[in-house]
Design an enzyme around this catalytic site. Structure first.
Site, PDB file in Angstrom:
ATOM      1  CG  HIS A  95       9.171  -5.380   4.556  1.00  0.00           C
ATOM      2  ND1 HIS A  95       8.395  -5.951   5.531  1.00  0.00           N
ATOM      3  CD2 HIS A  95       8.368  -4.550   3.873  1.00  0.00           C
ATOM      4  CE1 HIS A  95       7.169  -5.480   5.439  1.00  0.00           C
ATOM      5  NE2 HIS A  95       7.112  -4.625   4.445  1.00  0.00           N
TER       6      HIS A  95
ATOM      7  CG  HIS B 221       0.073 -10.976   5.776  1.00  0.00           C
ATOM      8  ND1 HIS B 221      -1.128 -11.261   6.404  1.00  0.00           N
ATOM      9  CD2 HIS B 221      -0.190  -9.946   4.948  1.00  0.00           C
ATOM     10  CE1 HIS B 221      -2.050 -10.419   5.970  1.00  0.00           C
ATOM     11  NE2 HIS B 221      -1.513  -9.604   5.096  1.00  0.00           N
TER      12      HIS B 221
ATOM     13  CB  SER C 142       4.198  -7.573   4.487  1.00  0.00           C
ATOM     14  OG  SER C 142       3.356  -6.791   3.678  1.00  0.00           O
TER      15      SER C 142
ATOM     16  CB  CYS D 119       7.490  -0.796   3.298  1.00  0.00           C
ATOM     17  SG  CYS D 119       6.156  -1.860   2.655  1.00  0.00           S
TER      18      CYS D 119
ATOM     19  CB  CYS E 226       4.984  -3.559   7.250  1.00  0.00           C
ATOM     20  SG  CYS E 226       4.006  -3.749   5.751  1.00  0.00           S
TER      21      CYS E 226
HETATM   22  N1  COD Z   1     -12.785  -4.928   5.003  1.00  0.00           N
HETATM   23  C1  COD Z   1     -12.236  -3.693   5.123  1.00  0.00           C
HETATM   24  N2  COD Z   1     -11.076  -3.463   5.805  1.00  0.00           N
HETATM   25  C2  COD Z   1     -10.472  -4.522   6.386  1.00  0.00           C
HETATM   26  C3  COD Z   1     -10.997  -5.836   6.305  1.00  0.00           C
HETATM   27  C4  COD Z   1     -12.208  -6.020   5.575  1.00  0.00           C
HETATM   28  N3  COD Z   1     -12.782  -7.221   5.453  1.00  0.00           N
HETATM   29  N4  COD Z   1     -10.166  -6.663   6.979  1.00  0.00           N
HETATM   30  C5  COD Z   1      -9.157  -5.901   7.466  1.00  0.00           C
HETATM   31  N5  COD Z   1      -9.349  -4.603   7.107  1.00  0.00           N
HETATM   32  C6  COD Z   1      -8.499  -3.452   7.415  1.00  0.00           C
HETATM   33  C7  COD Z   1      -7.883  -3.435   8.804  1.00  0.00           C
HETATM   34  O1  COD Z   1      -8.786  -2.950   9.783  1.00  0.00           O
HETATM   35  C8  COD Z   1      -6.691  -2.506   8.620  1.00  0.00           C
HETATM   36  O2  COD Z   1      -7.005  -1.155   8.871  1.00  0.00           O
HETATM   37  C9  COD Z   1      -6.332  -2.665   7.133  1.00  0.00           C
HETATM   38  O3  COD Z   1      -7.365  -3.487   6.559  1.00  0.00           O
HETATM   39  C10 COD Z   1      -4.982  -3.350   6.958  1.00  0.00           C
HETATM   40  O4  COD Z   1      -4.017  -2.458   7.433  1.00  0.00           O
HETATM   41  P1  COD Z   1      -2.721  -2.851   8.288  1.00  0.00           P
HETATM   42  O5  COD Z   1      -2.129  -1.598   8.814  1.00  0.00           O
HETATM   43  O6  COD Z   1      -3.037  -3.942   9.219  1.00  0.00           O
HETATM   44  O7  COD Z   1      -1.764  -3.460   7.149  1.00  0.00           O
HETATM   45  P2  COD Z   1      -0.657  -2.755   6.270  1.00  0.00           P
HETATM   46  O8  COD Z   1      -1.202  -1.532   5.658  1.00  0.00           O
HETATM   47  O9  COD Z   1       0.617  -2.690   7.048  1.00  0.00           O
HETATM   48  O10 COD Z   1      -0.409  -3.870   5.107  1.00  0.00           O
HETATM   49  C11 COD Z   1      -1.399  -4.110   4.170  1.00  0.00           C
HETATM   50  C12 COD Z   1      -0.904  -5.047   3.068  1.00  0.00           C
HETATM   51  C13 COD Z   1      -2.048  -5.201   2.089  1.00  0.00           C
HETATM   52  C14 COD Z   1       0.285  -4.439   2.350  1.00  0.00           C
HETATM   53  C15 COD Z   1      -0.465  -6.409   3.658  1.00  0.00           C
HETATM   54  O11 COD Z   1      -1.484  -6.910   4.445  1.00  0.00           O
HETATM   55  C16 COD Z   1      -0.151  -7.412   2.554  1.00  0.00           C
HETATM   56  O12 COD Z   1      -1.014  -8.051   1.958  1.00  0.00           O
HETATM   57  N6  COD Z   1       1.142  -7.601   2.260  1.00  0.00           N
HETATM   58  C17 COD Z   1       1.594  -8.506   1.258  1.00  0.00           C
HETATM   59  C18 COD Z   1       1.975  -7.777   0.019  1.00  0.00           C
HETATM   60  C19 COD Z   1       3.358  -7.307   0.117  1.00  0.00           C
HETATM   61  O13 COD Z   1       4.284  -8.024   0.343  1.00  0.00           O
HETATM   62  N7  COD Z   1       3.478  -6.013  -0.007  1.00  0.00           N
HETATM   63  C20 COD Z   1       4.724  -5.410   0.048  1.00  0.00           C
HETATM   64  C21 COD Z   1       5.233  -5.156   1.417  1.00  0.00           C
HETATM   65  S1  COD Z   1       4.093  -4.295   2.336  1.00  0.00           S
HETATM   66 ZN    ZN Z   2       5.437  -3.501   4.040  1.00  0.00          ZN
END
Ligand code: COD
Ligand code: ZN
Length: 367
Positions: free
Chosen positions: A61, A45, A42, A168, A40
């Site tokens: 997680h 991050h 997160s 998650c 994930c």
């Molecule tokens: N505009 C549009 N899309 C974008 C941009 C942008 N400027 N920047 C990045 N993206 C896209 C990426 O291409 C990607 O497809 C997507 O955003 C992010 O996806 P992933 O697969 O990299 O990330 P995920 O889905 O695993 O996680 C996203 C979260 C938002 C959950 C994560 O980044 C986060 O903020 N986690 C903290 C919150 C938390 O703790 N959540 C609980 C556990 S997940």
């Molecule tokens: Zn997660």
């Protein structure tokens, strides 16, 4: 006992695979032999410092595994049970737990912020020095100890690699749509970020009966996944202003619900800016501690827009995860299509590199 685990020692470093010491479960705890750990953003991050965690820690997680040992006083689980560790621990008796909001329970934030279990100690160590539990789960370890209350038993015939995703990405994304926003049949929805979690907001909106589902991303492959998961329209934000494009797709009206699933203040504001009157923007992504989002007061008042957030899909995992299992079995929840790659545990840094490059919908490491 010893276990191979992926440890983050310092922000900015890669995960290091080490043989850590794992103590047996204490009172009210269980030892899980992990089968799969979900990759994930997160955790990424945390590696980059965008999110803060107590280090050194064993990350992960999202996961699923088999109970290997139970501590004294454990009554609801036994050795051999298949479980999903829940990354938001809840006490079951506080105001928020009683109100069906276990993700808001103080125990969850205590474990998340300290990296220690409830008695203030850790079950992991390396060369006699304590190693923290990430989010109380630490699924990037062959063996992990979690509180009994943080392990959800699932049917033994359910595949563990797909079960991991339920812990998650799926519950966070689907829950944001159905629990936090309560997406209505026939409504219009915009999703910013079609990654592992965002794709689940998309399928949650589809399952809830949304009519127009607009996905925004900057990676064409993610937009192709978005269509597969139920998006009716896709916008590549590199080539178009997504706010203007969403207004155009809705005849100038805007959408009923918008979700930010990236973690950037700029896209949180974009999500808000796409709303129709009385629309709701739900922030799922988290920006660094000091980040703020501002919105025009006029639209809050005269258009009655709502800006809110959602943690862990605003879910009740013990009720919602069994429903997600049923939806998968009924062919309505796409988990096979979500799990686009499986990596051997030793290749975990490569799995994170592929996530950063935007190559996967969701991947897991397997033990
Ligand atoms: N505009 C549009 N899309 C974008 C941009 C942008 N400027 N920047 C990045 N993206 C896209 C990426 O291409 C990607 O497809 C997507 O955003 C992010 O996806 P992933 O697969 O990299 O990330 P995920 O889905 O695993 O996680 C996203 C979260 C938002 C959950 C994560 O980044 C986060 O903020 N986690 C903290 C919150 C938390 O703790 N959540 C609980 C556990 S997940
Ligand atoms: Zn997660």
């Amino acid at each position: 006992m010893k276990a191979r685990a992926a440890v983050l020692f310092e922000v900015g470093q890669k995960l290091e695979i080490r043989d850590v010491d794992v103590e047996p479960p204490r009172h009210g705890e269980v030892l899980i032999r992990m089968a799969a750990g979900g990759v994930c953003h997160s955790d990424l991050h945390v590696m980059t410092g965008h999110l803060v965690a107590s280090l050194p820690a064993i990350l992960g997680h999202e996961g699923a595994g088999v109970v290997a040992e139970v501590g004294p006083g454990v009554t609801s689980l036994k050795r051999g049970d298949h479980v999903i560790p829940l990354w938001r621990l809840s006490c079951g008796v506080c105001e928020y737990c009683s109100d069906g909001r276990p993700a808001l329970c103080a125990e969850g934030s205590q474990i998340r912020m300290t990296g220690r279990l409830l008695d203030g100690t850790t079950r992991f160590s390396l060369d006699g020095k304590e190693i923290k539990h990430f989010a109380g789960v630490s699924s990037f370890s062959e063996y992990s100890v979690v509180p009994e209350r943080a392990a959800l038993k699932i049917p033994e015939d359910f595949p563990l690699d797909r079960a991991a995703l339920l812990g998650c990405a799926v519950i966070t994304g689907v829950g944001a749509a159905v629990n936090a926003a309560r997406v209505r049949p026939g409504s219009s929805v915009a999703i910013f970020g079609a990654g592992g979690v965002g794709l689940n907001v998309i399928q949650g909106a589809r399952i809830a009966g949304a009519e127009k589902i607009i996905a925004v991303d900057i990676v064409p492959a993610k937009l192709a996944f978005a269509t597969e998961f139920g998006a009716t329209h896709v916008i590549d934000a590199r080539g178009a202003d997504p706010v203007a494009a969403i207004r155009a797709l809705t005849g100038g009206r805007g959408v009923d619900y918008a979700f930010e699933v990236i973690g950037l203040p700029a896209t949180m504001r974009q999500a808000y800016d796409t709303l129709a009157k009385r629309g709701m923007a739900v922030v799922v992504g988290v920006a660094p501690m000091t980040a703020e989002v501002s919105v025009p007061v006029m639209s809050l008042v005269y258009e009655e827009r709502v800006l809110t957030g959602s943690v862990y899909g605003s879910s009740r995992p013990r009720i919602d995860i069994p429903k997600l299992i049923d939806l998968y079995r009924a062919g309505k929840l796409r988990l096979d299509e979500l799990l686009t790659r499986r990596y051997p545990f030793g290749e975990i840094n490569e799995a994170y590199a592929a996530l950063e490059r935007g190559e996967v919908a969701r991947s897991v490491v397997t033990f």
